[in-house]
Scaffold this motif. Structure first.
Motif, short mmCIF file in Angstrom:
data_model
loop_
_atom_site.label_atom_id
_atom_site.label_comp_id
_atom_site.label_asym_id
_atom_site.label_seq_id
_atom_site.Cartn_x
_atom_site.Cartn_y
_atom_site.Cartn_z
N PHE A 183 -14.23 18.78 -44.16
CA PHE A 183 -13.95 17.36 -44.65
C PHE A 183 -12.54 17.41 -45.34
CE2 PHE A 183 -18.59 18.08 -45.17
CZ PHE A 183 -19.07 17.12 -44.53
N ILE A 184 -11.83 16.35 -44.73
CA ILE A 184 -10.49 15.94 -45.24
C ILE A 184 -10.37 14.83 -45.99
CG2 ILE A 184 -8.07 15.53 -44.47
CD1 ILE A 184 -8.56 17.30 -42.36
N SER A 185 -9.87 14.58 -46.97
CA SER A 185 -9.91 13.18 -47.86
C SER A 185 -9.30 12.18 -46.98
CB SER A 185 -9.33 13.49 -49.19
OG SER A 185 -8.29 13.89 -49.15
N ALA A 186 -9.41 10.87 -47.32
CA ALA A 186 -8.62 9.67 -46.70
C ALA A 186 -7.25 10.06 -46.77
CB ALA A 186 -8.93 8.47 -47.18
N ASP A 187 -6.69 10.43 -48.10
CA ASP A 187 -5.03 10.50 -48.03
C ASP A 187 -4.77 12.15 -47.46
OD1 ASP A 187 -5.84 12.46 -50.09
OD2 ASP A 187 -5.21 11.46 -51.73
N GLY A 188 -5.65 12.78 -47.07
CA GLY A 188 -5.29 14.01 -46.55
C GLY A 188 -4.81 15.33 -47.48
N GLN A 189 -4.99 14.93 -48.55
CA GLN A 189 -4.76 15.88 -49.88
C GLN A 189 -5.52 16.83 -50.13
OE1 GLN A 189 -1.37 15.99 -51.13
NE2 GLN A 189 -1.25 14.72 -49.18
N GLN A 190 -6.91 16.50 -49.95
CA GLN A 190 -7.92 17.52 -50.29
C GLN A 190 -8.83 17.87 -48.98
OE1 GLN A 190 -10.28 15.37 -53.32
NE2 GLN A 190 -8.77 15.31 -54.77
N LEU A 191 -9.22 19.18 -49.03
CA LEU A 191 -9.95 19.77 -48.05
C LEU A 191 -11.21 20.46 -48.58
CD1 LEU A 191 -8.73 21.03 -44.82
CD2 LEU A 191 -9.51 22.72 -46.21
N GLN A 192 -12.33 20.34 -48.03
CA GLN A 192 -13.47 21.01 -48.19
C GLN A 192 -14.29 21.48 -47.15
OE1 GLN A 192 -16.59 18.42 -49.90
NE2 GLN A 192 -17.60 20.11 -51.27
N GLU A 193 -14.54 22.61 -47.27
CA GLU A 193 -15.28 23.55 -46.23
C GLU A 193 -16.89 23.63 -46.93
OE1 GLU A 193 -13.28 27.02 -44.46
OE2 GLU A 193 -11.46 25.96 -44.43
N VAL A 194 -17.56 23.17 -45.74
CA VAL A 194 -18.99 23.23 -46.17
C VAL A 194 -19.88 23.85 -45.13
CG1 VAL A 194 -21.10 21.80 -46.77
CG2 VAL A 194 -18.82 21.39 -47.28
N ASP A 195 -20.69 24.93 -45.12
CA ASP A 195 -21.41 25.56 -44.25
C ASP A 195 -22.90 24.88 -44.34
OD1 ASP A 195 -19.91 27.41 -43.34
OD2 ASP A 195 -20.23 28.74 -44.95
N ALA A 196 -23.54 24.34 -43.06
CA ALA A 196 -24.68 23.80 -42.96
C ALA A 196 -25.56 24.46 -41.95
CB ALA A 196 -24.36 22.25 -42.67
N PRO A 197 -26.92 24.38 -42.14
CA PRO A 197 -27.70 24.79 -41.12
C PRO A 197 -27.64 24.14 -39.77
CG PRO A 197 -28.88 24.07 -43.21
CD PRO A 197 -27.48 23.56 -43.17
N ALA A 198 -27.75 24.81 -38.84
CA ALA A 198 -28.08 23.87 -37.40
C ALA A 198 -29.19 23.09 -37.39
CB ALA A 198 -28.14 24.91 -36.18
N GLY A 199 -28.99 21.80 -36.86
CA GLY A 199 -29.92 20.73 -37.02
C GLY A 199 -29.68 19.83 -37.95
#
Length: 112
Positions: free
Chosen positions: A6-22
């Protein structure tokens, strides 16, 4: 597991998340604290879960339905690679999916 960036609207913050398939992208984003309302709870009656998919990832997604396209026509700051996150189901083909939060949003009642 499928990784989502996920990238914030201003491009300054990045967040990586792992999620189960489905998993549905909207639910993953909300659980991660991303600013997506999802006012209609995934019923495609609003555009408050609109995200901008990275151009490299966009072709990996199934084509949007006509109903989704209609809602995207109403989304604030929509782009060529915009999608409703309530319509994206994560799977292995979408590993490392990158999405940007739009700069603005509004629900169908006109509330910003």
């Amino acid at each position: 597991m499928t990784r989502v960036v996920f990238i914030s609207a201003d491009g300054q913050q990045l967040q990586e998340v792992d999620a189960p398939a489905g998993s549905v992208l909207l639910e993953v984003a909300q659980a991660a604290g991303q600013p997506l309302e999802g006012t209609c709870e995934g019923q495609m009656a609003c555009s408050t879960c609109h995200v901008i998919v990275d151009a490299a990832d966009f072709p990996k997604l199934p084509q949007a339905s006509e109903e989704e396209e209609d809602m995207l026509d109403l989304a604030a700051a929509a782009t060529r690679t915009s999608r409703l996150s309530c319509q994206i189901v994560l799977d292995a083909a979408l590993d490392s999916l990158t999405v940007r939060m739009p700069g603005e949003s509004y629900n169908m009642q006109g509330v910003r």
